[in-house]
Scaffold this motif. Structure first.
Motif, short mmCIF file in Angstrom:
data_model
loop_
_atom_site.label_atom_id
_atom_site.label_comp_id
_atom_site.label_asym_id
_atom_site.label_seq_id
_atom_site.Cartn_x
_atom_site.Cartn_y
_atom_site.Cartn_z
N SER A 119 -7.65 6.78 7.07
CA SER A 119 -9.09 6.89 6.77
C SER A 119 -9.32 8.05 5.79
CB SER A 119 -9.89 7.12 8.05
OG SER A 119 -9.57 8.37 8.62
N GLU A 120 -8.34 8.98 5.71
CA GLU A 120 -8.41 10.07 4.72
C GLU A 120 -7.53 9.77 3.50
OE1 GLU A 120 -7.34 13.69 6.69
OE2 GLU A 120 -9.35 13.96 7.50
N TYR A 121 -6.29 9.39 3.78
CA TYR A 121 -5.37 9.06 2.67
C TYR A 121 -5.59 7.59 2.31
CZ TYR A 121 -3.06 13.51 3.50
OH TYR A 121 -2.80 14.85 3.62
N LYS A 122 -6.63 7.33 1.56
CA LYS A 122 -7.03 5.94 1.34
C LYS A 122 -6.72 5.44 -0.07
CE LYS A 122 -11.75 7.65 0.98
NZ LYS A 122 -13.05 7.71 1.68
N PHE A 123 -5.91 6.20 -0.82
CA PHE A 123 -5.54 5.75 -2.16
C PHE A 123 -4.02 5.79 -2.35
CE2 PHE A 123 -9.82 7.47 -2.61
CZ PHE A 123 -10.47 6.41 -3.21
N ALA A 124 -3.48 4.74 -2.93
CA ALA A 124 -2.11 4.76 -3.42
C ALA A 124 -2.19 4.99 -4.93
CB ALA A 124 -1.40 3.44 -3.13
N LEU A 125 -1.44 5.97 -5.40
CA LEU A 125 -1.55 6.34 -6.81
C LEU A 125 -0.18 6.32 -7.49
CD1 LEU A 125 -3.78 9.56 -6.49
CD2 LEU A 125 -4.55 7.19 -6.78
N VAL A 126 -0.22 6.03 -8.78
CA VAL A 126 0.94 6.28 -9.64
C VAL A 126 0.50 7.38 -10.59
CG1 VAL A 126 2.50 5.33 -11.36
CG2 VAL A 126 1.80 3.94 -9.41
N HIS A 127 1.20 8.52 -10.51
CA HIS A 127 0.69 9.73 -11.14
C HIS A 127 1.81 10.45 -11.88
CE1 HIS A 127 -0.81 13.99 -11.05
NE2 HIS A 127 -1.91 13.37 -11.43
N CYS A 128 1.52 10.87 -13.10
CA CYS A 128 2.46 11.69 -13.87
C CYS A 128 2.30 13.14 -13.38
CB CYS A 128 2.17 11.60 -15.36
SG CYS A 128 3.01 12.88 -16.30
N GLN A 129 3.29 13.57 -12.60
CA GLN A 129 3.16 14.90 -11.99
C GLN A 129 3.26 16.02 -13.03
OE1 GLN A 129 6.23 16.83 -9.25
NE2 GLN A 129 4.75 16.04 -7.79
N GLN A 130 4.16 15.84 -13.99
CA GLN A 130 4.42 16.94 -14.92
C GLN A 130 3.19 17.28 -15.75
OE1 GLN A 130 8.05 16.45 -17.06
NE2 GLN A 130 7.66 18.14 -18.44
N TYR A 131 2.44 16.24 -16.15
CA TYR A 131 1.28 16.49 -17.02
C TYR A 131 -0.05 16.20 -16.31
CZ TYR A 131 4.75 16.97 -20.65
OH TYR A 131 5.83 17.40 -21.38
N ASP A 132 0.02 15.91 -15.01
CA ASP A 132 -1.18 15.73 -14.19
C ASP A 132 -2.08 14.63 -14.76
OD1 ASP A 132 -2.89 16.12 -12.11
OD2 ASP A 132 -3.89 17.87 -12.96
N VAL A 133 -1.48 13.45 -14.99
CA VAL A 133 -2.22 12.32 -15.56
C VAL A 133 -2.08 11.12 -14.62
CG1 VAL A 133 -2.41 10.72 -17.50
CG2 VAL A 133 -1.86 13.13 -17.92
N LEU A 134 -3.22 10.47 -14.33
CA LEU A 134 -3.23 9.31 -13.44
C LEU A 134 -2.94 8.03 -14.24
CD1 LEU A 134 -3.85 8.32 -10.54
CD2 LEU A 134 -6.21 7.93 -11.31
N PHE A 135 -1.94 7.26 -13.76
CA PHE A 135 -1.60 6.00 -14.42
C PHE A 135 -2.16 4.79 -13.69
CE2 PHE A 135 1.75 6.36 -17.83
CZ PHE A 135 1.59 7.72 -18.03
N GLY A 136 -2.35 4.91 -12.36
CA GLY A 136 -2.89 3.77 -11.62
C GLY A 136 -3.35 4.18 -10.23
N LYS A 137 -4.37 3.44 -9.72
CA LYS A 137 -4.91 3.76 -8.39
C LYS A 137 -5.21 2.46 -7.65
CE LYS A 137 -9.39 4.20 -10.62
NZ LYS A 137 -10.41 5.10 -11.11
N SER A 138 -5.03 2.52 -6.34
CA SER A 138 -5.32 1.37 -5.51
C SER A 138 -6.00 1.87 -4.24
CB SER A 138 -4.02 0.64 -5.16
OG SER A 138 -4.24 -0.32 -4.16
N GLN A 139 -7.21 1.38 -3.98
CA GLN A 139 -7.91 1.80 -2.77
C GLN A 139 -7.44 0.93 -1.61
OE1 GLN A 139 -12.13 2.25 -3.06
NE2 GLN A 139 -12.30 3.09 -0.99
N LEU A 140 -6.92 1.56 -0.57
CA LEU A 140 -6.33 0.85 0.57
C LEU A 140 -7.41 0.50 1.57
CD1 LEU A 140 -3.27 3.24 0.89
CD2 LEU A 140 -3.25 0.93 -0.08
N GLN A 141 -7.50 -0.78 1.89
CA GLN A 141 -8.51 -1.24 2.85
C GLN A 141 -7.87 -2.16 3.88
OE1 GLN A 141 -11.11 -2.92 -0.20
NE2 GLN A 141 -12.62 -1.28 0.18
N GLN A 142 -8.46 -2.20 5.07
CA GLN A 142 -7.93 -3.03 6.15
C GLN A 142 -8.17 -4.51 5.88
OE1 GLN A 142 -9.73 -1.21 9.66
NE2 GLN A 142 -7.68 -0.51 10.28
#
Lengths: 142, 247
Positions: A119-142
């Motif tokens: 209920s708190e960790y509700k996003f799966a992300l693909v993230h470039c850690q080195q440059y802090d850039v978001l490549f993709g997001k998915s909102q997790l729902q039941q």
């Protein structure tokens, strides 16, 4: 003396170029979740982040008290140092790092440590850690 | 006659003293040079430029001690910086003893700085010894100075919980207080130098370098409740350098 200065310059160049580019492998991965023993708990479709394009679905399975994240029919634009996160936010501040993205293509499974509160960790992300850039997001729902 | 002999002996002794003093004066009293050094380690590197002023000591002027100034630029990729304050990192903070004190690993949290880049300007202390006519061994260490550098993002990890630190920045002030009592970014080198000619030398260098970053939004809360924003990377690098003798 020019030779010495040349060698010194060479060392500097080698040192500066030693930093990893950390590109993600592109060979397709085909990992599977045993759906006979695992229960699908949460799911969400990937949407583009701030960089590149992404396709696929994020699924959270529960098997014998342990959670796994499946990236199904997944593809993403390649980038440096791409990681998979479970995150409380779409731009990750509080997150669980599931490790480096195994490939830019295919079906992939990542073990989730502990028992995060989805209920708190509700996003799966693909993230470039080195440059802090978001490549993709998915909102997790039941 | 006896008086004349005594005077003669005194004159001879005085002449001998003057002569030996004059010979010592012929040997150089100081040694000034500039160094350029490049070092590399795992996912990191450093370049340094320094000016050294050493006094030469001893009858044969083999031993050198001195001061100087150094600019060091340290850079890397995804380097782990650990909890820095001595009272959290070590079992004692007593000067010098701290170097041998046990680590308090239960207090260690990690700041993974994604692209560390630190520039430090410090006064240095130097020691050296002429091993032969061409070989020279030495040690130098930064003592006090300041740092400037690039802000970068980082990942803070504490007990398995990861949090993004959007703006980690280099610690501004540097001072040598021995071991983990140190503040800021400090460079030190063990080196072996070979004289190519009267002016130019080449050096092989082992470098031990402290680099320090501070967080701006995320703070470590240690088990004893202490809040901490200082994190340190201890770099072990090897490299080469050139040295140019000014005097």
């Amino acid at each position: 003396m020019k030779k010495i200065l040349f060698l010194l310059s060479l060392v500097v160049v080698v040192a500066t170029s030693c930093s990893k580019q950390n590109a993600t492998p592109t060979a397709p991965v085909n990992e599977i979740v045993d759906t006979a023993t695992s229960n699908l708990k949460y799911s969400g479709v990937f949407m583009n982040g701030n960089e590149g394009t992404v396709k696929g679905t994020a699924n959270i399975y529960l098997n014998d008290g342990k959670y796994q994240l499946q990236l199904k029919d997944f593809s993403v634009t390649n980038g440096p140092d791409l990681h998979v996160y479970l995150s409380k936010e779409t731009q990750p501040i509080n997150f669980v790092d599931l490790g480096k993205l195994k490939s830019t293509n295919g079906n992939q499974v990542y073990d989730i440590p502990g028992t995060p509160d989805f209920s708190e960790y509700k996003f799966a992300l693909v993230h470039c850690q080195q440059y802090d850039v978001l490549f993709g997001k998915s909102q997790l729902q039941q | 006659m006896i008086m004349n002999k005594r005077i003669l002996i005194l004159i001879v002794m005085f002449a001998g003293f003057i002569n030996s003093f004059a010979q010592q004066q012929q040997l150089p009293a100081n040694n000034q040079f500039v160094d350029l050094t490049a070092t590399v380690g795992k996912d990191q590197g450093a370049v340094a430029a320094s000016y050294v002023y050493n006094w030469q000591l001893g009858q044969k002027r083999k031993f050198e001690i001195g001061i100087g100034g150094r600019f060091t630029s340290y850079f890397g990729t995804k380097k782990d910086f650990l909890t820095a304050p001595a009272k959290l990192a070590r079992s004692t903070t007593f000067p010098f003893i701290i170097v041998f004190a046990g680590q308090q690993e239960k207090n260690f949290d990690t700041l993974t700085v994604q692209r560390p880049f630190v520039n430090a300007v410090n006064f240095t202390a130097n020691l050296g010894y002429h091993l032969s006519s061409r070989w020279y061994g030495g040690f130098n260490i930064d003592v006090i100075g300041f740092t400037f550098g690039k802000k970068t993002n980082a990942v803070f990890t504490s007990n398995g919980v990861t949090v993004t630190e959007p703006v980690a920045k280099p610690a501004a002030f540097n001072v040598l207080l021995t071991g983990d009592n140190d503040y800021g970014s400090l460079n030190s080198e063990f080196f072996l130098k070979y004289d190519l000619n009267q002016r130019w030398s080449i050096r092989g260098v082992y470098q031990f370098l402290f680099a320090e970053y501070k967080t701006t939004t995320v703070k470590q809360i240690a088990p004893d409740g202490t809040s901490n924003d200082r994190f340190r990377n201890k770099a072990n690098n090897f490299g080469v350098g050139v040295s140019y003798k000014i005097k």
